[in-house]
Design a protein around this motif. Structure first.
Motif, PDB file in Angstrom:
ATOM      1  N   ASP A  35     -55.584 -59.700  75.364  1.00  0.00           N
ATOM      2  CA  ASP A  35     -56.592 -59.832  76.417  1.00  0.00           C
ATOM      3  C   ASP A  35     -57.948 -59.338  75.909  1.00  0.00           C
ATOM      4  O   ASP A  35     -58.080 -58.164  75.535  1.00  0.00           O
ATOM      5  CB  ASP A  35     -56.137 -58.993  77.622  1.00  0.00           C
ATOM      6  CG  ASP A  35     -56.885 -59.324  78.893  1.00  0.00           C
ATOM      7  OD1 ASP A  35     -57.782 -60.178  78.857  1.00  0.00           O
ATOM      8  OD2 ASP A  35     -56.553 -58.715  79.928  1.00  0.00           O
ATOM      9  N   ASP A  36     -58.949 -60.212  75.888  1.00  0.00           N
ATOM     10  CA  ASP A  36     -60.298 -59.845  75.426  1.00  0.00           C
ATOM     11  C   ASP A  36     -60.294 -59.354  73.976  1.00  0.00           C
ATOM     12  O   ASP A  36     -60.979 -58.373  73.634  1.00  0.00           O
ATOM     13  CB  ASP A  36     -60.927 -58.754  76.326  1.00  0.00           C
ATOM     14  CG  ASP A  36     -61.288 -59.255  77.710  1.00  0.00           C
ATOM     15  OD1 ASP A  36     -60.820 -60.330  78.099  1.00  0.00           O
ATOM     16  OD2 ASP A  36     -62.040 -58.545  78.410  1.00  0.00           O
TER      17      ASP A  36
ATOM     18  N   CYS B 111     -60.082 -64.747  81.410  1.00  0.00           N
ATOM     19  CA  CYS B 111     -58.681 -64.366  81.661  1.00  0.00           C
ATOM     20  C   CYS B 111     -57.907 -65.368  82.509  1.00  0.00           C
ATOM     21  O   CYS B 111     -56.914 -65.946  82.079  1.00  0.00           O
ATOM     22  CB  CYS B 111     -58.623 -63.019  82.374  1.00  0.00           C
ATOM     23  SG  CYS B 111     -59.558 -61.697  81.603  1.00  0.00           S
TER      24      CYS B 111
ATOM     25  N   HIS C 154     -58.371 -55.303  76.583  1.00  0.00           N
ATOM     26  CA  HIS C 154     -59.304 -55.364  77.726  1.00  0.00           C
ATOM     27  C   HIS C 154     -59.651 -53.932  78.176  1.00  0.00           C
ATOM     28  O   HIS C 154     -58.799 -53.051  78.122  1.00  0.00           O
ATOM     29  CB  HIS C 154     -58.596 -56.115  78.861  1.00  0.00           C
ATOM     30  CG  HIS C 154     -59.475 -56.578  79.982  1.00  0.00           C
ATOM     31  ND1 HIS C 154     -60.213 -55.724  80.759  1.00  0.00           N
ATOM     32  CD2 HIS C 154     -59.708 -57.819  80.468  1.00  0.00           C
ATOM     33  CE1 HIS C 154     -60.875 -56.423  81.675  1.00  0.00           C
ATOM     34  NE2 HIS C 154     -60.584 -57.704  81.525  1.00  0.00           N
TER      35      HIS C 154
ATOM     36  N   ASP D 297     -56.760 -64.537  75.017  1.00  0.00           N
ATOM     37  CA  ASP D 297     -57.159 -65.346  76.181  1.00  0.00           C
ATOM     38  C   ASP D 297     -58.646 -65.654  76.214  1.00  0.00           C
ATOM     39  O   ASP D 297     -59.077 -66.573  76.897  1.00  0.00           O
ATOM     40  CB  ASP D 297     -56.709 -64.677  77.492  1.00  0.00           C
ATOM     41  CG  ASP D 297     -57.509 -63.428  77.822  1.00  0.00           C
ATOM     42  OD1 ASP D 297     -58.099 -62.809  76.908  1.00  0.00           O
ATOM     43  OD2 ASP D 297     -57.545 -63.044  79.004  1.00  0.00           O
ATOM     44  N   ASN D 298     -59.446 -64.863  75.495  1.00  0.00           N
ATOM     45  CA  ASN D 298     -60.896 -65.106  75.376  1.00  0.00           C
ATOM     46  C   ASN D 298     -61.447 -64.157  74.321  1.00  0.00           C
ATOM     47  O   ASN D 298     -60.741 -63.263  73.859  1.00  0.00           O
ATOM     48  CB  ASN D 298     -61.624 -64.925  76.718  1.00  0.00           C
ATOM     49  CG  ASN D 298     -61.325 -63.617  77.408  1.00  0.00           C
ATOM     50  OD1 ASN D 298     -60.645 -63.592  78.433  1.00  0.00           O
ATOM     51  ND2 ASN D 298     -61.799 -62.517  76.861  1.00  0.00           N
TER      52      ASN D 298
ATOM     53  N   LYS E 185     -66.924 -63.487  75.421  1.00  0.00           N
ATOM     54  CA  LYS E 185     -66.157 -63.863  76.614  1.00  0.00           C
ATOM     55  C   LYS E 185     -67.090 -64.422  77.705  1.00  0.00           C
ATOM     56  O   LYS E 185     -68.225 -63.952  77.853  1.00  0.00           O
ATOM     57  CB  LYS E 185     -65.464 -62.601  77.147  1.00  0.00           C
ATOM     58  CG  LYS E 185     -64.781 -62.740  78.502  1.00  0.00           C
ATOM     59  CD  LYS E 185     -64.205 -61.385  78.940  1.00  0.00           C
ATOM     60  CE  LYS E 185     -63.514 -61.450  80.293  1.00  0.00           C
ATOM     61  NZ  LYS E 185     -62.937 -60.151  80.698  1.00  0.00           N
TER      62      LYS E 185
HETATM   63 CA    CA Z   1     -59.330 -61.710  79.061  1.00  0.00          CA
END
Ligand code: CA
Length: 506
Positions: A35-36, A73, A216, A322-323, A363
């Protein structure tokens, strides 16, 4: 006759694969999503952070250099789960799509998810047998609830209200586990390992989806992991970016014909910081690195369990983010240093810019720093170890890939809604070392960000700014806007985007 579960594609497996190397059963599938995570944060993409398990996966599998997510996300999750653009399925409700769990379960799979869900209906209503994790978008790693544990400070939080956690089919608003050693990344791995143990004697294959919350924000990590990095970032983000770019070239993951992007306009030069500011910045990046290190350790524990139960050789494993790295600064506790439960801090644009080396932006934008992700695919006997591909892929391709390797069928209809056809296409030919026919076109939109890519041409825009046009074959880091030289191409591609935007939500 039993099949390999590969459909017609099984007839064309690469020559190095011997029939005896494969089980006749369908493969297990593990899908891990960070995540991130910035493009260059893990070792096998040029990072200095210790990611031994992911690096080993890359050494035994394939790395993609042009793989895309949806730059945010929740849209990424909707697209990943359904094989459709998130705009088409309904961003949070998936009402016009089916999830890969809903498709793989009827094909004989045990379906398990542990981690961040970030969609509205719970996973147990959308094809997953078992679930544990954060149903929401982000949370405190040590204590996802609101209340303090006895003898502890209140957990640092971004919003006043509770975050939604869930265990199996039950939502829990404000989850505060009693265990003082609770840490989300570890807990997600523990739950996955327990399920692998529980189902180890089943003959059916498993699908294990492991969406992480790391790295994240908030910046939370174990002190022993932080200490491995504390002080190492005092050379600053300018040097870190150059080091990562150099390493990406050395390990063959980036072509030196492309320049690295310049430091982002929001980021000051490292040399302009005071010693105290440098020390505080070093701590932030040390905690961030520790979170990724811990995620890799947790992934390693899951891998060890898969090996222990004898299922490693027949398992397809995918890893992605996810990004891109996140520039947001929701620092609700600016006077508390990052790390412990009472803090709520972020790395901000300075380190996120370094995380996304060599690309521009972050992001929530559709520049390469926002939507291009590391992507590792590992499958003993099918994917050639240590391979790399420049073929373009997208998370929209994951669902059709799973369907093909599992021999699963896409349903003709769903109850209470209109099921749209898949927009993705299987990655299996690429895994097998073949040239796949490219997507004719790929689209992106989230908030103010828009983009469209066809061939090597990418048209990208943020907010009210004009469309920018880049030739990624010559300019992968999007430094040379060609819009004024190719107005007809801009017009055509912008029109394609508008048509897609009008039609995708019908
Ligand atoms: Ca994310």
């Amino acid at each position: 006759m039993k099949t390999l579960g590969l459909g017609a594609a099984s007839l064309a497996l690469p020559g190095f694969l011997k029939a005896a190397d494969r089980s006749e059963s369908k493969p297990n599938i593990i899908l891990i999503m960070a995540d991130d995570l910035g493009y260059s944060d893990i070792g096998c993409y040029g990072g200095e952070i210790r990611t031994l398990n992911l690096d080993a996966l890359a050494a035994g599998g394939m790395r993609f250099t042009q793989f895309y997510n949806c730059a945010k996300c929740s849209p990424t999750r909707a697209t990943l789960l359904t094989g459709q653009y998130d705009q088409a399925v309904g961003q949070k409700n998936l009402e016009h799509g089916v999830t890969f769990a809903e498709v793989l379960r009827p094909a004989g799979y045990r379906t398990i998810i542990s981690g961040k869900w970030h969609q509205q209906p719970l996973p147990t209503t959308r094809g997953f047998d078992r679930y544990y994790g954060l149903a929401d978008g982000c949370c405190n790693y040590w204590n996802p609830g609101i209340e303090a544990r006895p003898g502890e400070p209140k957990p640092g939080r971004k919003i006043a209200g509770p975050r939604r956690w869930a265990i199996e089919g039950e939502s829990i608003m404000g989850y505060t586990p009693e265990d003082k050693n609770f840490y989300t990344t570890d807990a997600f791995a523990d739950y996955a390992i327990a399920r692998l143990e529980e189902y180890k004697n089943e003959t059916k294959p498993f699908l294990l989806y492991l969406p992480q919350t790391a790295p994240h924000y908030p910046l939370h990590a174990w002190p022993e992991d932080i200490s491995r990095y504390r002080g190492k970032y005092k050379t600053g983000w300018d040097i870190l970016r150059r080091q990562r770019y150099k390493r990406q070239i050395e390990i063959g993951m980036f072509d030196p014909k492309y320049e690295m992007s310049p430091r982002d306009e929001r980021v000051p030069s490292w040399d302009s910081l005071s010693e105290s500011e440098k020390d505080q910045a070093d701590l932030k990046m040390a905690v961030y690195a520790a979170m990724i290190d811990r995620m890799d350790q947790a992934i390693g524990r899951v891998f060890a369990k898969v090996k222990e139960i004898g299922k490693w050789e027949n398992t397809l494993i995918l890893f992605l983010a996810d990004n891109g790295g996140c520039p947001e600064t929701p620092d609700t506790t600016p006077n508390i240093p990052p790390g412990p439960v009472e803090s709520y801090r972020s790395v901000g644009p300075e380190w996120a810019n370094a995380s996304n080396t060599p690309y521009r932006k972050y992001k929530s934008t559709d520049y390469e720093g926002g939507n291009c992700t590391p992507f590792i695919a590992y499958w003993p006997g099918v994917i050639k170890p240590g391979s790399k591909t420049d073929q373009v892929g997208h998370i929209i391709d994951i669902m059709p890939t799973f369907m093909e390797v599992a021999g699963a069928e896409y349903p003709g209809r769903i109850e209470n809604g209109k099921l749209k056809p898949l927009a993705g296409k299987s990655l299996l030919p690429i895994f097998q070392g073949k040239q796949r026919k490219q997507h004719d076109v790929l689209y992106w939109q989230f908030g103010k960000a828009k983009a469209v890519r066809t061939g090597d041409w990418k048209l990208v825009k943020y907010g009210d700014a004009d469309w920018e046009l880049y030739d990624l074959d010559k300019d992968r880091t999007e430094l040379n806007n060609l819009a004024s030289q190719h107005p007809q191409k801009v017009k055509k591609m912008a029109g394609m985007w508008e048509d897609w935007w009008k039609n995708c939500r019908k």
